[in-house]
Scaffold this motif. Structure first.
Motif, PDB file in Angstrom:
ATOM      1  N   ILE A 207     -43.709  -0.207   2.475  1.00 24.49           N
ATOM      2  CA  ILE A 207     -42.327   0.166   2.813  1.00 24.49           C
ATOM      3  C   ILE A 207     -41.524  -0.918   3.556  1.00 24.49           C
ATOM      4  N   PRO A 208     -42.078  -1.582   4.581  1.00 21.31           N
ATOM      5  CA  PRO A 208     -41.227  -2.518   5.332  1.00 21.31           C
ATOM      6  C   PRO A 208     -40.552  -3.575   4.474  1.00 21.31           C
ATOM      7  N   MET A 209     -41.187  -3.941   3.362  1.00 16.88           N
ATOM      8  CA  MET A 209     -40.592  -4.972   2.525  1.00 16.88           C
ATOM      9  C   MET A 209     -39.308  -4.492   1.860  1.00 16.88           C
ATOM     10  N   MET A 210     -39.152  -3.171   1.783  1.00  7.36           N
ATOM     11  CA  MET A 210     -37.983  -2.645   1.072  1.00  7.36           C
ATOM     12  C   MET A 210     -36.738  -2.642   1.942  1.00  7.36           C
ATOM     13  N   ILE A 211     -36.894  -2.858   3.228  1.00  6.25           N
ATOM     14  CA  ILE A 211     -35.735  -2.797   4.117  1.00  6.25           C
ATOM     15  C   ILE A 211     -35.085  -4.169   4.187  1.00  6.25           C
ATOM     16  N   THR A 212     -33.764  -4.168   4.155  1.00  5.16           N
ATOM     17  CA  THR A 212     -33.069  -5.443   4.199  1.00  5.16           C
ATOM     18  C   THR A 212     -33.344  -6.160   5.536  1.00  5.16           C
ATOM     19  N   PRO A 213     -33.535  -7.475   5.515  1.00  7.24           N
ATOM     20  CA  PRO A 213     -33.856  -8.208   6.743  1.00  7.24           C
ATOM     21  C   PRO A 213     -32.875  -7.937   7.880  1.00  7.24           C
ATOM     22  N   ILE A 214     -31.602  -7.786   7.528  1.00  8.05           N
ATOM     23  CA  ILE A 214     -30.604  -7.436   8.533  1.00  8.05           C
ATOM     24  C   ILE A 214     -30.987  -6.126   9.207  1.00  8.05           C
ATOM     25  N   ASP A 260     -40.426 -10.367  11.900  1.00 10.48           N
ATOM     26  CA  ASP A 260     -40.639 -11.046  10.625  1.00 10.48           C
ATOM     27  C   ASP A 260     -41.984 -10.646  10.023  1.00 10.48           C
ATOM     28  N   SER A 261     -43.004 -10.564  10.879  1.00 12.40           N
ATOM     29  CA  SER A 261     -44.334 -10.194  10.381  1.00 12.40           C
ATOM     30  C   SER A 261     -44.328  -8.765   9.883  1.00 12.40           C
ATOM     31  N   TRP A 262     -43.691  -7.892  10.635  1.00 11.53           N
ATOM     32  CA  TRP A 262     -43.644  -6.487  10.220  1.00 11.53           C
ATOM     33  C   TRP A 262     -43.066  -6.389   8.815  1.00 11.53           C
ATOM     34  N   GLN A 263     -42.044  -7.202   8.551  1.00 14.08           N
ATOM     35  CA  GLN A 263     -41.432  -7.129   7.236  1.00 14.08           C
ATOM     36  C   GLN A 263     -42.283  -7.748   6.140  1.00 14.08           C
ATOM     37  N   TRP A 264     -42.983  -8.853   6.427  1.00 18.25           N
ATOM     38  CA  TRP A 264     -43.613  -9.605   5.342  1.00 18.25           C
ATOM     39  C   TRP A 264     -45.104  -9.404   5.194  1.00 18.25           C
ATOM     40  N   ILE A 265     -45.758  -8.732   6.159  1.00 17.14           N
ATOM     41  CA  ILE A 265     -47.178  -8.425   5.969  1.00 17.14           C
ATOM     42  C   ILE A 265     -47.388  -7.635   4.676  1.00 17.14           C
ATOM     43  N   PRO A 266     -46.496  -6.674   4.336  1.00 16.46           N
ATOM     44  CA  PRO A 266     -46.676  -5.934   3.082  1.00 16.46           C
ATOM     45  C   PRO A 266     -46.802  -6.830   1.857  1.00 16.46           C
TER      46      PRO A 266
ATOM     47  N   SER B 279     -32.915  -9.288  -4.371  1.00 16.04           N
ATOM     48  CA  SER B 279     -31.460  -9.350  -4.523  1.00 16.04           C
ATOM     49  C   SER B 279     -30.771  -8.146  -3.872  1.00 16.04           C
ATOM     50  N   TRP B 280     -31.447  -7.039  -3.801  1.00 15.38           N
ATOM     51  CA  TRP B 280     -30.861  -5.862  -3.141  1.00 15.38           C
ATOM     52  C   TRP B 280     -30.650  -6.138  -1.648  1.00 15.38           C
ATOM     53  N   ASN B 281     -31.563  -6.907  -1.055  1.00 12.69           N
ATOM     54  CA  ASN B 281     -31.524  -7.089   0.394  1.00 12.69           C
ATOM     55  C   ASN B 281     -30.847  -8.365   0.848  1.00 12.69           C
ATOM     56  N   LEU B 287     -22.536 -12.858   1.995  1.00 16.88           N
ATOM     57  CA  LEU B 287     -21.562 -13.050   3.069  1.00 16.88           C
ATOM     58  C   LEU B 287     -20.560 -14.139   2.699  1.00 16.88           C
ATOM     59  N   PHE B 288     -21.050 -15.208   2.088  1.00 16.35           N
ATOM     60  CA  PHE B 288     -20.158 -16.299   1.720  1.00 16.35           C
ATOM     61  C   PHE B 288     -19.321 -15.936   0.500  1.00 16.35           C
ATOM     62  N   LEU B 289     -19.929 -15.283  -0.497  1.00 17.05           N
ATOM     63  CA  LEU B 289     -19.279 -15.140  -1.787  1.00 17.05           C
ATOM     64  C   LEU B 289     -18.405 -13.903  -1.920  1.00 17.05           C
ATOM     65  N   SER B 290     -18.454 -12.994  -0.941  1.00 16.74           N
ATOM     66  CA  SER B 290     -17.626 -11.800  -1.097  1.00 16.74           C
ATOM     67  C   SER B 290     -16.783 -11.595   0.147  1.00 16.74           C
ATOM     68  N   THR B 291     -15.577 -11.094  -0.060  1.00 15.16           N
ATOM     69  CA  THR B 291     -14.758 -10.777   1.105  1.00 15.16           C
ATOM     70  C   THR B 291     -14.481  -9.283   1.185  1.00 15.16           C
ATOM     71  N   ALA B 292     -14.073  -8.663   0.074  1.00 17.81           N
ATOM     72  CA  ALA B 292     -13.811  -7.229   0.144  1.00 17.81           C
ATOM     73  C   ALA B 292     -14.301  -6.508  -1.103  1.00 17.81           C
ATOM     74  N   LYS B 293     -13.786  -6.931  -2.265  1.00 20.94           N
ATOM     75  CA  LYS B 293     -14.041  -6.185  -3.501  1.00 20.94           C
ATOM     76  C   LYS B 293     -15.517  -6.122  -3.853  1.00 20.94           C
ATOM     77  N   ALA B 294     -16.217  -7.241  -3.670  1.00 23.88           N
ATOM     78  CA  ALA B 294     -17.594  -7.323  -4.158  1.00 23.88           C
ATOM     79  C   ALA B 294     -18.617  -7.184  -3.040  1.00 23.88           C
ATOM     80  N   GLN B 295     -18.202  -6.638  -1.897  1.00 24.61           N
ATOM     81  CA  GLN B 295     -19.143  -6.510  -0.778  1.00 24.61           C
ATOM     82  C   GLN B 295     -20.355  -5.664  -1.114  1.00 24.61           C
ATOM     83  N   THR B 296     -21.509  -6.095  -0.618  1.00 24.52           N
ATOM     84  CA  THR B 296     -22.735  -5.356  -0.906  1.00 24.52           C
ATOM     85  C   THR B 296     -23.209  -4.636   0.358  1.00 24.52           C
ATOM     86  N   MET B 297     -24.265  -3.847   0.192  1.00 24.22           N
ATOM     87  CA  MET B 297     -24.737  -3.011   1.297  1.00 24.22           C
ATOM     88  C   MET B 297     -25.158  -3.791   2.548  1.00 24.22           C
ATOM     89  N   PRO B 298     -25.920  -4.889   2.412  1.00 29.79           N
ATOM     90  CA  PRO B 298     -26.310  -5.599   3.640  1.00 29.79           C
ATOM     91  C   PRO B 298     -25.105  -5.991   4.500  1.00 29.79           C
TER      92      PRO B 298
END
Lengths: 390, 349
Positions: A207-214, A260-266, B279-281, B287-298
């Motif tokens: 699961i942790p790998m599926m979460i965006t790094p942000i 970082d480890s929590w995310q990439w150990i998976p 690519s989903w994450n 951040l660089f390539l989109s300003t409003a229209k093409a913004q993604t979830m992250p």
């Protein structure tokens, strides 16, 4: 490796055999397509990579050697030579990139000189045993970069001075990847045993790998908060209520490595698990019959089969780890001071300050370090092993 | 039967294929501890998304309905008040990551297949001439603003002239391994190295903040991974079927589509999943390539750090939870094709 049991690869191996395909008896267009199938298969990839990485690489290089002024929608490029790089390595930004250099301590000298000695001995051994020109040049580059990095650490870390972003990045890469490898390997080994609920563990650990790094950055900021986080009672019990992660350089760095480890150990786990499951059961059982201990079985049978995968997975991880930017940006914004700033983040901050030349120069320095370390790793470890196997 | 010591009774297996009781305790103990490490942050995310601001800021509360009354205010804000922003980012993310994944998996596996089965020997001299001319073309259009028709026409002319003059005389053939290494090595490029020129490139062709720009960028960034994993996969599948297809008069495209792809479901599924997740994450390039229209979830996640009001922990948790769902769905769907777990096989030494 995932070949089904009923199909054994009779002629495996990377040497491609040129199959001769026929053309489809259709119109002239489809015939032309079939006759040029060989080129058409590979061309899209080649062209896309050319456009999207060669051009940016060259443009970045030009920017790295210039000063760019933005004025009224346009920009003005002025060539300044090595100035951007000089500023990072010798000039006013040295403390930021390499760290603060003052007097080197005794420990620092000892570390620097012993690494230099080891590297020189390694070079000497290479020259006297198996000398080739290309190999020598490659090893020369590896050796000089290693010695330079060793002295950088000797003058900063081992002399009690603060790191620059290069040191921080290397810390993330080597400590982070080391931790991820050890824990990932351990978990994969445990999961490959005859246990119940294996599917549950496999899915949960992924699961942790599926979460965006942000997201991981924010989650860990939340968890580590000493007044709102879930461990608040623990901090209070330890009398650390007022202790803020983000103000102690080492705590902040360790904190980021944990995230970082929590995310990439998976990632390491899931691939090594596959490798463990690919070890033929009969070998292990036969060894058990012969009364081999579990450690002996691991060392003699399992490990040699897993090793090639382990090396590949670590190479992928090291390459990716050099790019770390989201986690330090979110968790600490590079602070306290510059203590957790990775090189990518350093370059990003320079870009945000509209200093495009410096930004590109730092990016190029990052590229140089990454290429030297990854190519050395590949040539000295992966290729060496392949040669030994042949 | 000799008397077994305590250590032997605990840690030595009584029979083959069976674990001693002590080993069992250690193994399950470790696995459960790690499950807690992995699942606790997820649990915390879930409950934070149903907490009110007071519950978050007042100190930790752990169990809904016991410690605090859950409220759906963050979810309401996300899907009722700001539903336009949320859904737009959501659909953008879905379109972009699906298209980028499809594109890079298709192009990458075609290239990987060709590298695994066809012997290439491109002339290094031709390749270098082409690359240098391309760089000059791009630089003169992008940075110095010369008219693009003029530049491309003259570059083509010079290319064919030099090919006749130089390439036919000097031949340094490259091997498949060289091409493969070149493609894979592109992964070493950190996004930060290339993102500013890519930004400038899309600015020149007025494609900033479009889906296509992000799709293309993601596809290329992930191409090396696809080529790497699929090449290893293709070299491990037997060649017999392709040879008989070829004897029956199949073309290369037909062989690839009818024979090779069905055989490589496992590798394709694993690669697709990995590329999809990456690519989903992805954040920095978007951040660089989109300003409003093409913004993604992250970007939406990062936007929850709303300046003076501080971080909106509850909304952010909700967004992250929403972001995980499609990935889990994809993983479950693709899992069917992956015989031995996720992401297998494709990787080998």
């Amino acid at each position: 490796m995932t070949t089904p049991e009923n199909m054994t690869p009779d002629r495996p191996g990377p040497a491609p055999v040129d199959l001769t395909w026929t053309a489809n008896p259709g119109g002239p267009v489809s015939q032309w397509i079939d006759n040029h199938a060989r080129q058409l298969f590979i061309m899209p990839a080649v062209l896309m990579i050319l456009v999207f990485s060669i051009f940016p690489l060259v443009a970045s290089l030009i920017i790295a050697f210039s000063r760019i002024r933005l004025r009224g929608g346009g920009y003005q490029v002025r060539f300044v030579g090595w100035k951007n790089f000089e500023k990072q390595i010798f000039g006013s930004e040295q403390f930021h990139f390499l760290g603060t250099f003052t007097q080197m301590s005794v420990v620092g000298w000892m570390v620097g000189l012993s690494v230099t000695g080891l590297i020189l001995w390694w070079m000497y051994k290479y020259v006297t045993t198996q000398f080739t020109v290309v190999g020598f040049i490659g090893r020369l580059i590896t050796a000089s970069v290693t010695i330079a990095i060793a002295f950088m650490f000797a003058a900063t870390f081992f002399s009690g001075n603060p790191f620059g972003t290069l040191g921080v990045t290397l810390f993330y890469v080597f400590v982070g990847c080391g931790v991820q490898f050890l824990i990932g390997l351990g978990l994969a080994f445990l999961c490959s045993q005859q246990i119940r609920g294996r599917n549950f563990f496999r899915v949960a650990f992924f699961i942790p790998m599926m979460i965006t790094p942000i997201g991981v950055g924010y989650v860990f900021r939340m968890l580590a908060d000493t007044t709102k986080g879930p461990f608040t009672p623990l901090w209070q019990g330890l009398g650390l209520k007022d202790f803020a992660w983000a103000t102690d350089p080492w705590a902040a760095r360790v904190f980021i490595v944990i995230g970082d480890s929590w995310q990439w150990i998976p990632f390491v786990f899931i691939i090594l698990l596959a490798a463990f499951e690919n070890v033929p059961r009969d070998y292990v059982e036969a060894a058990e019959m012969d009364g081999a201990g579990s450690w002996q079985i691991f060392r003699e049978i399992t490990w040699p089969q897993v090793l090639p995968v382990a090396v590949t997975v670590m190479l992928i991880r090291v390459i990716e780890a050099f790019k770390i930017v989201d986690l330090p940006n979110i968790m600490t914004s590079g602070g306290p001071g510059i203590a957790t700033e990775s090189m990518s983040l350093h370059s990003f901050f320079a870009w945000r300050a509209l200093d495009l030349g410096q930004s590109a120069a730092i990016a190029y320095l990052l590229l140089f370090v990454t290429v030297v370390i990854c190519v050395s790793f590949f040539n000295l470890i992966v290729l060496n092993r392949m040669r030994q196997n042949d | 039967m000799t008397e077994r010591t305590l250590y032997q009774r605990l840690f030595e297996p009584p029979r083959i294929n069976q674990m001693a009781i002590g080993t069992k305790v250690v193994v399950y103990g470790l696995l459960l501890i790690w499950s807690a490490v992995v699942l606790f942050p997820i649990y915390w995310l879930l409950i934070t998304s149903v907490k009110s601001a007071a519950d978050v800021n007042g100190g930790p509360v752990y169990i809904p309905f016991v410690d605090f009354t859950p409220s759906l205010h963050a979810w309401r804000e996300l899907f009722v008040v700001d539903y336009e922003d949320t859904l737009r980012a959501y659909f953008n993310s879905i379109i972009i990551s699906l298209a980028a994944t499809l594109l890079s998996t298709l192009i990458g596996s075609m290239a990987a297949y060709a590298l695994a089965r066809v012997k290439y020997a491109p002339n290094l001299v031709t390749v270098l001439i082409f690359a240098i001319l391309m760089i000059i073309t791009f630089v003169s259009i992008g940075i110095y603003g010369v008219d693009w028709r003029l530049v491309i026409a003259s570059a083509l002319a010079v290319f064919f002239f030099l090919m006749k003059a130089v390439s036919s005389r000097v031949k340094i053939p490259l091997k498949n391994g060289d091409i493969l290494f070149w493609m894979i090595s592109q992964r070493i490029l950190a996004p930060i190295v290339v993102v500013v020129p890519i930004y400038m490139m899309f600015q020149t062709v007025r494609m900033l903040d479009t889906h296509l720009a992000i799709i293309l960028t993601y596809a290329v960034v992930n191409l090396p991974i696809v080529v790497w994993l699929m090449y290893d996969f293709f070299t491990s599948i037997p060649r017999d079927l392709e040879e008989s297809a070829q004897l029956d008069g199949a073309t290369m495209f037909m062989t690839f589509r009818e024979v090779v792809l069905p055989l490589s479901k496992a590798g394709l599924a694993a690669t697709t999943l990995l590329v999809m997740i990456l690519s989903w994450n992805e954040y920095l390039l978007a951040l660089f390539l989109s300003t409003a229209k093409a913004q993604t979830m992250p970007i939406l996640v990062a936007a929850m750090n709303a300046g003076e009001r501080g971080i909106l922990w509850w909304s952010m948790s909700a967004v992250i939870v929403v972001m995980i769902i499609p990935v889990v769905f994809m993983a479950v769907v693709l899992q069917r094709y992956i015989s031995k777990g996720i992401l297998l096989g494709a990787v080998k030494g």
